[in-house]
Design a protein around this motif. Structure first.
Motif, PDB file in Angstrom:
ATOM      1  N   LEU A 215     -35.444 -38.655  19.170  1.00  0.00           N
ATOM      2  CA  LEU A 215     -35.954 -37.472  19.865  1.00  0.00           C
ATOM      3  C   LEU A 215     -34.980 -36.318  19.634  1.00  0.00           C
ATOM      4  O   LEU A 215     -33.769 -36.443  19.882  1.00  0.00           O
ATOM      5  N   ASN A 216     -35.533 -35.210  19.184  1.00  0.00           N
ATOM      6  CA  ASN A 216     -34.727 -34.001  18.989  1.00  0.00           C
ATOM      7  C   ASN A 216     -34.414 -33.363  20.340  1.00  0.00           C
ATOM      8  O   ASN A 216     -34.983 -33.752  21.371  1.00  0.00           O
TER       9      ASN A 216
ATOM     10  N   PRO B  28     -29.756 -34.359  19.040  1.00  0.00           N
ATOM     11  CA  PRO B  28     -30.687 -35.470  18.804  1.00  0.00           C
ATOM     12  C   PRO B  28     -30.112 -36.785  19.323  1.00  0.00           C
ATOM     13  O   PRO B  28     -28.911 -37.032  19.220  1.00  0.00           O
ATOM     14  N   VAL B  29     -30.969 -37.617  19.875  1.00  0.00           N
ATOM     15  CA  VAL B  29     -30.567 -38.912  20.400  1.00  0.00           C
ATOM     16  C   VAL B  29     -31.546 -39.964  19.888  1.00  0.00           C
ATOM     17  O   VAL B  29     -32.767 -39.763  19.946  1.00  0.00           O
ATOM     18  N   ILE B  30     -31.004 -41.062  19.386  1.00  0.00           N
ATOM     19  CA  ILE B  30     -31.831 -42.174  18.906  1.00  0.00           C
ATOM     20  C   ILE B  30     -31.776 -43.283  19.941  1.00  0.00           C
ATOM     21  O   ILE B  30     -30.690 -43.731  20.348  1.00  0.00           O
TER      22      ILE B  30
ATOM     23  N   VAL C 209     -42.151 -37.193  24.182  1.00  0.00           N
ATOM     24  CA  VAL C 209     -43.210 -37.921  23.473  1.00  0.00           C
ATOM     25  C   VAL C 209     -43.822 -38.959  24.403  1.00  0.00           C
ATOM     26  O   VAL C 209     -43.190 -39.410  25.363  1.00  0.00           O
ATOM     27  N   ASP C 210     -45.086 -39.326  24.083  1.00  0.00           N
ATOM     28  CA  ASP C 210     -45.766 -40.423  24.767  1.00  0.00           C
ATOM     29  C   ASP C 210     -45.716 -41.656  23.872  1.00  0.00           C
ATOM     30  O   ASP C 210     -45.962 -41.572  22.661  1.00  0.00           O
ATOM     31  N   MET C 211     -45.441 -42.807  24.463  1.00  0.00           N
ATOM     32  CA  MET C 211     -45.321 -44.059  23.715  1.00  0.00           C
ATOM     33  C   MET C 211     -46.360 -45.046  24.228  1.00  0.00           C
ATOM     34  O   MET C 211     -46.316 -45.469  25.388  1.00  0.00           O
ATOM     35  N   PRO C 212     -47.318 -45.451  23.362  1.00  0.00           N
ATOM     36  CA  PRO C 212     -48.397 -46.327  23.819  1.00  0.00           C
ATOM     37  C   PRO C 212     -48.018 -47.813  23.776  1.00  0.00           C
ATOM     38  O   PRO C 212     -47.183 -48.246  22.977  1.00  0.00           O
TER      39      PRO C 212
ATOM     40  N   LYS D 157     -38.253 -38.288  27.292  1.00  0.00           N
ATOM     41  CA  LYS D 157     -37.822 -36.921  27.006  1.00  0.00           C
ATOM     42  C   LYS D 157     -36.308 -36.890  26.810  1.00  0.00           C
ATOM     43  O   LYS D 157     -35.559 -37.549  27.535  1.00  0.00           O
ATOM     44  N   ASN D 158     -35.895 -36.110  25.807  1.00  0.00           N
ATOM     45  CA  ASN D 158     -34.466 -35.916  25.540  1.00  0.00           C
ATOM     46  C   ASN D 158     -34.054 -34.554  26.110  1.00  0.00           C
ATOM     47  O   ASN D 158     -34.298 -33.516  25.497  1.00  0.00           O
ATOM     48  N   PRO D 159     -33.393 -34.514  27.269  1.00  0.00           N
ATOM     49  CA  PRO D 159     -33.037 -33.224  27.887  1.00  0.00           C
ATOM     50  C   PRO D 159     -31.734 -32.635  27.343  1.00  0.00           C
ATOM     51  O   PRO D 159     -31.338 -31.555  27.780  1.00  0.00           O
ATOM     52  N   THR D 160     -31.091 -33.299  26.403  1.00  0.00           N
ATOM     53  CA  THR D 160     -29.805 -32.822  25.899  1.00  0.00           C
ATOM     54  C   THR D 160     -30.006 -31.814  24.770  1.00  0.00           C
ATOM     55  O   THR D 160     -31.133 -31.572  24.309  1.00  0.00           O
TER      56      THR D 160
END
Length: 259
Positions: free
Chosen positions: A208-209, A177-179, A214-217, A171-174
């Protein structure tokens, strides 16, 4: 006869006077000559040698010019080598991740899928039912990474030759956007060549915006040959760990460590 001594005395005085005058003239000439000689030496001493010996000055000038040309050529060569080294280092920084991924896939290090483990093998391999292995999951982030990153499950039990599916959540709490990009490691090290991932999010940029989650499998299996390796006889737990970094231009990811 009485006049003879007086005549002789007068003549002697005259000759002595003439001799004295000649001597004084000679001394004056010598003094003038010595002064001239001293002046000429002083003049020659003050004149630069290049004017007195033109050929020698020309040779010195040519020698200095040749040395300067040599220094310029040497400096140009050094600058060329430095520039080539800089360009090579920049190129290697961009190629580090894919090269390391190819190396891991070829050598089976760090849990990368070993060459030859294809879909057909997954379909035909037979599970070793009497050998149960616990796989634990760990998640970390770099100090500069502001994501929240964690595994969705703490552990999974499976046997060699059996596939399994696990999930990580990021999760991007900022407010921007962070890559991110991740690396992984497998503990113990010797088990990495048998830990094969069919699907994975490692070494790929994930954007992530703001406030996105997101979930990553991770779809993986343990090669049945794990049970045949004497070094794995006492191994019943394997840990899969991921670390996320913020993706920046020119950044080189660290090589994963193993225990």
């Amino acid at each position: 006869m009485m006049l003879l001594p007086y005549l002789l005395r007068g003549c002697s005085a005259k000759y002595v006077q003439v001799a004295l005058s000649s001597s004084r003239f000679f001394i004056d000439c010598c003094s003038i000559r010595g002064l001239a000689t001293s002046s000429s030496h002083l003049f020659l001493r003050k004149i630069p040698q290049r004017f007195l010996n033109p050929s020698r000055g020309a040779k010195t000038h040519r020698r200095k010019q040749s040395q300067e040309d040599g220094w310029k050529k040497r400096n140009k060569t050094i600058l060329t080598y430095i520039a080539a080294t800089g360009v090579g280092m920049i190129g290697m920084s961009y190629a580090a991740v894919p090269l390391y991924r190819l190396y891991c896939q070829a050598a089976g290090l760090g849990g990368a899928a070993t060459a030859g483990h294809d879909t057909e093998q997954v379909e035909t391999m037979r599970p070793i039912r009497d050998r149960v292995i616990k796989v634990t999951f760990n998640a970390d982030t770099h100090a500069s990474m502001q994501w929240n990153f964690r595994p969705q499950q703490s552990e999974i039990y499976l046997v060699p030759g059996e596939t399994a599916l696990a999930f990580y959540r990021a999760k991007n709490p900022t407010d921007k956007p962070v890559i991110g990009i991740s690396t992984y490691n497998v503990v113990p090290f010797d088990a990495g060549q048998y830990f094969n991932k069919i699907q994975c999010f490692c070494f790929e940029e994930q954007r992530l915006n703001p406030h996105e989650e997101v979930d990553m499998p991770v779809f993986f299996y343990i090669d049945p040959e794990f049970d045949e390796d004497p070094r794995m006889a006492r191994v019943d737990t394997i840990t899969l760990s991921y670390t996320f970094f913020e993706a920046k231009e020119g950044q080189r990811l660290p090589i994963p460590g193993y225990s």
